[in-house]
Design a protein around this motif. Structure first.
Motif, mmCIF file in Angstrom:
data_model
loop_
_atom_site.group_PDB
_atom_site.id
_atom_site.type_symbol
_atom_site.label_atom_id
_atom_site.label_comp_id
_atom_site.label_asym_id
_atom_site.label_seq_id
_atom_site.Cartn_x
_atom_site.Cartn_y
_atom_site.Cartn_z
ATOM 1 N N PHE A 6 0.826 -1.203 0.000
ATOM 2 C CA PHE A 6 0.000 0.000 0.000
ATOM 3 C C PHE A 6 0.862 1.255 0.000
ATOM 4 O O PHE A 6 1.811 1.372 0.785
ATOM 5 N N ASP A 7 0.491 2.213 -0.846
ATOM 6 C CA ASP A 7 0.950 3.587 -0.727
ATOM 7 C C ASP A 7 0.216 4.203 0.478
ATOM 8 O O ASP A 7 -0.725 3.600 1.001
ATOM 9 N N MET A 8 0.617 5.376 0.911
ATOM 10 C CA MET A 8 -0.063 5.995 2.068
ATOM 11 C C MET A 8 -0.782 7.300 1.698
ATOM 12 O O MET A 8 -2.014 7.357 1.693
ATOM 13 N N ASP A 9 -0.005 8.346 1.359
ATOM 14 C CA ASP A 9 -0.616 9.664 1.139
ATOM 15 C C ASP A 9 -1.530 9.645 -0.082
ATOM 16 O O ASP A 9 -1.122 9.252 -1.181
ATOM 17 N N GLY A 10 -2.760 10.057 0.114
ATOM 18 C CA GLY A 10 -3.699 10.126 -1.006
ATOM 19 C C GLY A 10 -4.334 8.795 -1.348
ATOM 20 O O GLY A 10 -5.230 8.742 -2.191
ATOM 21 N N LEU A 11 -3.878 7.726 -0.695
ATOM 22 C CA LEU A 11 -4.431 6.384 -0.951
ATOM 23 C C LEU A 11 -5.116 5.873 0.313
ATOM 24 O O LEU A 11 -6.296 5.525 0.278
ATOM 25 N N PHE B 159 -1.132 -0.763 -4.460
ATOM 26 C CA PHE B 159 -2.207 0.231 -4.509
ATOM 27 C C PHE B 159 -1.586 1.610 -4.466
ATOM 28 O O PHE B 159 -0.806 1.905 -3.546
ATOM 29 N N GLU B 160 -1.923 2.438 -5.441
ATOM 30 C CA GLU B 160 -1.318 3.775 -5.563
ATOM 31 C C GLU B 160 -2.357 4.804 -5.997
ATOM 32 O O GLU B 160 -3.341 4.471 -6.649
ATOM 33 N N ASP B 161 -2.091 6.066 -5.653
ATOM 34 C CA ASP B 161 -2.927 7.165 -6.154
ATOM 35 C C ASP B 161 -2.173 8.057 -7.136
ATOM 36 O O ASP B 161 -2.793 8.767 -7.922
ATOM 37 N N ALA B 162 -0.830 8.032 -7.087
ATOM 38 C CA ALA B 162 -0.034 9.027 -7.813
ATOM 39 C C ALA B 162 0.566 8.465 -9.101
ATOM 40 O O ALA B 162 0.988 7.304 -9.142
ATOM 41 N N PRO B 163 0.661 9.288 -10.153
ATOM 42 C CA PRO B 163 1.334 8.829 -11.381
ATOM 43 C C PRO B 163 2.748 8.324 -11.105
ATOM 44 O O PRO B 163 3.154 7.288 -11.657
ATOM 45 N N THR C 153 -4.119 13.064 3.029
ATOM 46 C CA THR C 153 -3.064 14.015 3.375
ATOM 47 C C THR C 153 -2.567 14.835 2.188
ATOM 48 O O THR C 153 -1.873 15.843 2.398
ATOM 49 N N GLU C 154 -2.907 14.426 0.963
ATOM 50 C CA GLU C 154 -2.451 15.220 -0.190
ATOM 51 C C GLU C 154 -3.010 16.639 -0.127
ATOM 52 O O GLU C 154 -2.387 17.587 -0.615
ATOM 53 N N LYS C 155 -4.190 16.795 0.492
ATOM 54 C CA LYS C 155 -4.796 18.137 0.565
ATOM 55 C C LYS C 155 -3.925 19.093 1.387
ATOM 56 O O LYS C 155 -3.938 20.304 1.155
HETATM 57 MG MG LIG Z 1 0.279 8.545 -2.666
#
Ligand SMILES: [Mg+2]
Ligand SMILES: O=P(O)(O)OC[C@H](O)CO
Length: 262
Positions: free
Chosen positions: A15-20, A204-208, A24-26
């Motif tokens: 797992f990714d953390m920030d934004g996933l 699992f990721e949120d970022a490109p 916290t990305e905000k």
């Molecule tokens: Mg992330």
């Protein structure tokens, strides 16, 4: 054996953390908007897309160079200025909400609904608890360095304790941040029994940058992007979901969620 969709077999999950997992990305967006406003420049999602997921110093260089302010503000000074604001925000970190931000904005870019925050944030905890209960080895790989990790997770210790291990952006083995595969390859070596083949991992990721890092490591990746991210960034991921609630473990040969009686 691969499952019917041709994906897998997956035995380990990262797992990714920030934004996933954490919303916290905000906080990064908020402080970067404040800093850029001083130069009469907006902080938009095309720049956000290039920075998110990276190590702090790498993201800082992108920030000052892409905005054309590097003659006035060095990447190092940007980090010092950003740090003071982030330190106050990170202790408030909450799990990602499942509502789509673009549909449920409040004035702070948060989500609005009649349900409580806890009721809206079950996707991450449901999946982590499920995989842990079924004995699937799971870990965390985040570009955040240790001091930020501690601040962000201080209210979520129970959930993060289910991770077999955590690899942070300031880990000595992570020479380069995402999109380098360093962090995921380091994560793959630290499970019981030693290194695991990359093709057995689902990330699992949120970022490109994170999606590219997973692919560069030879792993499968599910992207759960913010809806404000340009959809051209979705193409590299093996699967794109709008929420962790939409994840079906069986698509990847992982144990199904228990069916609960209503
Ligand atoms: Mg992330
Ligand atoms: O998305 P993560 O968890 O790798 O974190 C990366 C930075 O700290 C924030 O973009």
């Amino acid at each position: 054996m691969a499952n019917s969709s041709g994906k897998g077999p997956i035995t380990h999950v990262i797992f990714d953390m920030d934004g996933l997992l954490l919303d916290t990305e905000k906080y990064y967006t908020e402080v970067q908007e404040i800093i850029l406003a001083r130069y009469n420049k907006p902080f938009d999602w095309s720049l956000k897309a290039k920075m998110m997921g990276m190590k702090a110093i790498e993201a800082a260089r992108v920030f000052v160079e892409e905005t054309g302010i590097s003659d006035s503000l060095t990447a190092e000074d940007f980090l010092v200025e950003r740090e003071a604001m982030l330190q106050n925000l990170f202790p408030n970190s909450e799990l990602m909400p499942e509502f789509i931000p673009s549909l449920f904005f409040d004035q702070n870019h948060g989500c609005v609904s009649s349900a409580s925050r806890e009721e809206n944030c079950v996707g991450a905890s449901r999946l982590i608890k499920h995989l842990h209960a079924k004995g699937i080895p799971i870990c965390l790989a985040t570009g955040s360095h240790r001091r930020h990790f501690e601040l962000k997770t201080q209210r979520h210790g129970e959930l993060f304790s289910l991770m077999h291990h955590v690899v942070l952006g300031d880990d000595p083995e992570v020479k380069q941040g995402k999109p380098s595969p360093d962090i995921f390859l380091a994560a793959s070596k630290r499970f019981e029994g030693g290194p695991v083949d990359s093709h057995k991992f689902l990330v699992f990721e949120d970022a490109p940058s994170g999606v590219n890092a997973a692919k560069n490591a030879g792993m499968s990746v599910v992207m759960v992007p913010d809806p404000r991210l340009d959809s051209s960034y979705h193409a590299t991921a093996d699967q794109v979901l709008s929420s962790l609630l939409d994840f079906n473990p069986e698509d990847w040969g992982l144990p199904p969620f228990e069916v609960t009686a209503s």
